[in-house]
Design an enzyme around this catalytic site. Sequence first.
Site, mmCIF file in Angstrom:
data_model
loop_
_atom_site.group_PDB
_atom_site.id
_atom_site.type_symbol
_atom_site.label_atom_id
_atom_site.label_comp_id
_atom_site.label_asym_id
_atom_site.label_seq_id
_atom_site.Cartn_x
_atom_site.Cartn_y
_atom_site.Cartn_z
ATOM 1 N N ARG A 96 -25.157 -9.255 -69.897
ATOM 2 C CA ARG A 96 -24.615 -8.101 -70.496
ATOM 3 C C ARG A 96 -23.145 -7.966 -70.797
ATOM 4 O O ARG A 96 -22.584 -7.667 -71.809
ATOM 5 C CB ARG A 96 -25.170 -6.831 -70.023
ATOM 6 C CG ARG A 96 -26.617 -6.618 -70.161
ATOM 7 C CD ARG A 96 -27.279 -7.333 -71.363
ATOM 8 N NE ARG A 96 -28.866 -7.051 -71.497
ATOM 9 C CZ ARG A 96 -29.436 -7.817 -72.326
ATOM 10 N NH1 ARG A 96 -29.117 -8.927 -72.991
ATOM 11 N NH2 ARG A 96 -30.815 -7.340 -72.486
ATOM 12 N N ASP A 125 -29.485 -1.450 -69.286
ATOM 13 C CA ASP A 125 -28.589 -2.060 -70.071
ATOM 14 C C ASP A 125 -27.715 -1.175 -70.967
ATOM 15 O O ASP A 125 -26.657 -1.683 -71.333
ATOM 16 C CB ASP A 125 -29.502 -2.907 -71.207
ATOM 17 C CG ASP A 125 -30.052 -4.049 -70.625
ATOM 18 O OD1 ASP A 125 -29.264 -4.501 -69.781
ATOM 19 O OD2 ASP A 125 -31.115 -4.801 -71.194
ATOM 20 N N SER A 181 -42.474 -6.453 -73.122
ATOM 21 C CA SER A 181 -41.024 -6.637 -73.275
ATOM 22 C C SER A 181 -40.554 -7.775 -72.940
ATOM 23 O O SER A 181 -40.327 -7.685 -71.566
ATOM 24 C CB SER A 181 -40.335 -5.211 -73.228
ATOM 25 O OG SER A 181 -38.950 -5.338 -73.455
#
Length: 406
Positions: A96, A125, A181
């Site tokens: 990230r 996130d 996911s």
Amino acid sequence: MSKINKVVLAYSGGLDTSVILKWLQDVYDCEVITFTADIGQGEELAPARKKAQMFGVKQIFIEDLRDEFVRDFVFPMFRANAVYEGEYLLGTSIARPLIAKRMVEIARKCGADAISHGATGKGNDQVRFELGAYALMPNVKIIAPWREWDLLSREKLLKYADQHGIPVDYKKKKGGGAPYSMDANLLHISYEGGILEDPDFEPEESMWRITMSPEKAPNRPEYVELEYRRGDIVAINGKKMMPEQVLTKLNQLGGRHGIGRLDLVENRYVGMKSRGCYETPGGTIMLKAHRAMESITLDREVLALKDDLMPRYARMIYNGYWFSPERKLLQSLIDESQRPVNGKVRLKLYKGTALVAGRSSKTDSLFDETIATFEDDKGAYDQADATGFIRLNALRMRIAANRRRK
């Protein structure tokens, strides 16, 4: 809502960010610049460009960041032996800050006044993207659609996509359950959601993508030799490699032998517990080998200090503080400790395990066989010295014991 002229969107071309692209154009009436990072997710990126062009996006950035990702983010993290909550190798967390960094750089280059991402208001996130962005561009505006819109389910997203002619590739699993996911990069693949939201459910074997089942892995072990320089792997089996090549090769080796699977209930920074499954074959090998290399090259107290600091360092990464002054300061200490971490480690890969088969350092080993031997050391170590050492270390306990008797 304040007026936004240009916004840089972290864009994958999937359902969420495809909807976000159109939503930003409609709700904020602004120019959208898309940024798609190739950090080794293994997906074709051309469709993302095509979708962006379909909605009139003029500035489309698709960049190969794989080597930078491993060199400047993964390798520094593994110098610290960073593990979150004893098990998680931080595969999503460490990607990230790189994405946030490039978004800010593109925003500056293109004169954008905002950035946008597809992270939900429940996850980590959003924190990682935004802390990274604010650290690098303090006055940037951030648009987080999941915290603003009412499209709070997959069904609503699909309906919105259908109404606005947004092509999406979203299929339900057989049996009616929502698909997992997934988040993938060169370090790992993570799986969340769907049936995995029940922490008592064992994931199906078909879920795993890059690791062989340990039961079906080869019946013969495979040896691999890793060469280290200042704490980083520079060669595998004698072949010099770039950082990206190192991790790619270790993923192949580890995946073939069923190494690196993890099923974890972790504590998110936002406060809730979350169940995730992870595949980190190359990273699992790297951690094992690095600790073996440090075991013969680092002083005892230096190694103990690193181990004391590691959980805090890991939390910094997990919680999104990669660009914080405390992480940078700690990184300087870690990097300095790696000066003598030079040599070779030999591992045996077999049925889900990576076992250390040998370690050596011609220049920096602190292992002295003449002192450590159980045979005659010819006076290298005077065993009688241990008597005073033990008595002095026992002194406080002897005093306390005598006082209790009285």
